[in-house]
Design an enzyme around this catalytic site. Structure first.
Site, PDB file in Angstrom:
ATOM      1  N   THR A 232      -3.964   6.361   1.920  1.00 51.84           N
ATOM      2  CA  THR A 232      -4.164   7.781   2.228  1.00 51.84           C
ATOM      3  C   THR A 232      -4.788   8.498   1.033  1.00 51.84           C
ATOM      4  OG1 THR A 232      -2.104   7.606   3.513  1.00 51.84           O
ATOM      5  CG2 THR A 232      -3.128   9.772   3.406  1.00 51.84           C
TER       6      THR A 232
ATOM      7  N   LYS B 181     -11.256  -1.078   6.615  1.00 51.43           N
ATOM      8  CA  LYS B 181     -10.054  -0.736   7.382  1.00 51.43           C
ATOM      9  C   LYS B 181     -10.472  -0.188   8.742  1.00 51.43           C
ATOM     10  CE  LYS B 181      -6.394   2.768   7.363  1.00 51.43           C
ATOM     11  NZ  LYS B 181      -5.663   3.753   6.551  1.00 51.43           N
TER      12      LYS B 181
ATOM     13  N   GLU C  13       0.855  -1.193   0.000  1.00 52.38           N
ATOM     14  CA  GLU C  13       0.000   0.000   0.000  1.00 52.38           C
ATOM     15  C   GLU C  13       0.890   1.242   0.000  1.00 52.38           C
ATOM     16  OE1 GLU C  13      -2.860   2.331   3.169  1.00 52.38           O
ATOM     17  OE2 GLU C  13      -2.904   0.128   3.196  1.00 52.38           O
TER      18      GLU C  13
END
Length: 213
Positions: free
Chosen positions: A73, A133, A43
């Site tokens: 992000t 998440k 990621e």
């Protein structure tokens, strides 16, 4: 890979390396080292300068391997599309965004939104998110997943933040379908270089194998 195959691969690989780097080159080097250590879900966060170029380079250089490259992000739909156009196979954000969900659904790319409450979990599921998440994991703790699974046993949750080599087994016992590991992988990078990242990633991978046995 199609969306369902990507989700299956992400869960099978289990550990997500959440990479935040100070430059494009160091970001690429860290990702490469993590993969060489045995962590296959990469990621690349958009707090890394040139994140989209790191994603594109990894997608090209490691095509045909079992690396799965995604973007983290991701704060808005525009950034999500940029990441997808550069090869991101999944999108992660620290929050839930209906606009990001719509963009990911449009391109059949898994969206892993940040959720910190039952309401956010339910909202994300209603917008098609299949892996949620749990963030910040260090604040919510493993019990959060266990408790949510009471009324919502079908929710697939992945903590990010607060995951260490010592408590990974606790997250697994709580029902996590994957875990996100960030600074723990790179804490020695500035002083000891890429080899330290490779060694730490290998330790996490070995610990996961040990737990699974």
């Amino acid at each position: 890979m199609g969306k369902s195959e990507t989700i299956m691969r992400l869960k099978e690989n289990f550990i997500f390396a959440v990479i935040r780097a100070g430059s494009e080159d160091s970001g690429y080097e860290i990702c490469k080292s993590v993969f060489e250590g045995g962590i296959k879900n990469i990621e690349v966060t958009f707090s890394t300068p040139g994140a989209e170029r790191v994603i594109r380079r990894l997608s090209s250089d490691f095509a045909g391997t079992d690396m799965v490259v995604g973007a983290g992000t991701v704060m808005d739909a525009v950034t999500a599309r940029i990441a997808i156009m550069n090869g991101a196979a999944f999108i992660v954000s620290p929050h839930f965004s209906a606009d990001i969900a719509q963009t990911c659904n449009r391109y059949a790319v898994p969206y892993l939104p940040g959720c910190g409450s039952v309401t956010e979990v339910q909202t994300a599921l209603e917008h098609g998110a299949e892996i949620l998440k749990i963030f910040p994991g260090g604040v919510l703790g493993p019990a959060f997943i266990k408790d949510v699974h009471g009324p919502m046993p079908y929710a697939q949750m992945m903590p990010s933040g607060g995951v260490s080599i010592d408590n990974m087994d606790e997250w697994i016992k709580s029902g996590a379908c994957a875990v996100g590991v960030g600074s723990a992988l790179t804490k020695r990078y500035q002083t000891e270089g890429a080899e330290s990242v490779r060694e730490t990633a290998a330790a996490f991978a070995a610990r996961l194998n040990e737990i699974r046995k």
